[in-house]
Scaffold this active site. Structure first.
Site, mmCIF file in Angstrom:
data_model
loop_
_atom_site.group_PDB
_atom_site.id
_atom_site.type_symbol
_atom_site.label_atom_id
_atom_site.label_comp_id
_atom_site.label_asym_id
_atom_site.label_seq_id
_atom_site.Cartn_x
_atom_site.Cartn_y
_atom_site.Cartn_z
ATOM 1 N N LYS A 83 41.066 31.353 35.134
ATOM 2 C CA LYS A 83 40.873 32.737 35.565
ATOM 3 C C LYS A 83 42.076 33.557 35.127
ATOM 4 O O LYS A 83 43.226 33.193 35.442
ATOM 5 C CB LYS A 83 40.739 32.757 37.092
HETATM 6 O O1 G3P Z 1 36.389 36.627 44.233
HETATM 7 C C1 G3P Z 1 37.371 37.572 44.493
HETATM 8 C C2 G3P Z 1 37.542 37.671 45.949
HETATM 9 O O2 G3P Z 1 38.261 36.590 46.432
HETATM 10 C C3 G3P Z 1 38.130 38.930 46.410
HETATM 11 O O3 G3P Z 1 37.564 39.175 47.620
HETATM 12 O O4 G3P Z 1 37.345 40.156 49.822
HETATM 13 O O5 G3P Z 1 39.626 39.789 48.808
HETATM 14 O O6 G3P Z 1 38.137 41.576 47.945
HETATM 15 P P1 G3P Z 1 38.211 40.234 48.602
#
Ligand code: G3P
Length: 217
Positions: A83
């Site tokens: 990634k």
């Molecule tokens: O896949 C990306 C994710 O982990 C981000 O999620 O909820 O931190 O915006 P969030």
């Protein structure tokens, strides 16, 4: 639509994997921090458990350093997807790692133009973040739809991996739009099973079964 689970918690991954609910795993530095584990060790354990792609994120900012980190991460297992962030350096790293035959997931995508560049760089996955756009009162699902249209216009093979998913409705909305994959926390995947009418109906069935003394085994 494939489901990836967005976590580095082994117990949660195992439960969903045993049920056949997930096709892969995504992690990021914040999720590794939350797990309290060493990135190489926990990622290896995840790869041993799950057959599908397991995204492990670089932490360097310069292309050459990202490439070195990506090569090391890819040594963990064949199902690693490296990634990298959607920066100019990240795109350079994507190109090199892709040409070496590694899966690459380009993350932190917030615009259709960024998604176009990732596809041109040969990304295996592009990760548009829905929830973080919604947080700014910008409809994250519109971005998924725009990328779907653009990739279909030109036959780009990069998989749209909808990320930053916060609700069960995000999952069905992504499926309607045609995202190739959606990655969500375990709690969101489990919440997809919930419906208030299911609970209400089950309460009635339980009460009637008791009243009628129904026994099966
Ligand atoms: O896949 C990306 C994710 O982990 C981000 O999620 O909820 O931190 O915006 P969030």
């Amino acid at each position: 639509m494939k489901f990836f689970v967005d976590t580095a918690e082994l117990d949660a991954i195992a439960e969903l994997n045993d049920l056949g609910m997930i096709d892969g795993v995504t992690t990021n530095p914040s999720l590794i921090k939350k797990s309290g584990r060493d990135i190489l060790e926990v990622t290896k354990e995840i790869c041993d458990m799950v057959d599908g792609p397991v995204s492990a994120e670089v932490v360097a900012l310069k292309a050459e350093d990202m490439i070195a980190e990506g090569r090391k991460l890819a040594e963990i297992a064949e199902n690693i997807a490296v990634k990298v962030p959607l920066t100019w350096d990240g795109l350079k790293a994507c190109k090199v790692l892709t040409e070496e035959g590694k899966m690459v997931n380009v993350t932190l995508c917030f615009s259709a133009n960024q998604a176009l560049l990732a596809a041109k760089a040969g990304a295996t996955f592009i990760s548009p973040f829905i929830g973080r756009l919604d947080d700014l009162n910008i409809d994250g699902l519109d971005l998924i739809a725009d990328i779907r249209e653009i990739y279909d216009n030109y036959g780009f093979e990069t998989n749209i991996l909808a990320a930053s998913i916060r609700t069960a409705n995000h999952m069905s909305d992504c499926a309607k739009i045609g995202a190739d994959v959606a990655t969500a926390p375990p709690a969101v995947i489990k919440a997809m099973a919930n419906h208030v009418l299911t609970d209400k109906g089950l309460d009635q069935f339980v009460a009637d079964a008791k009243a009628a003394n129904i026994k099966i085994v």
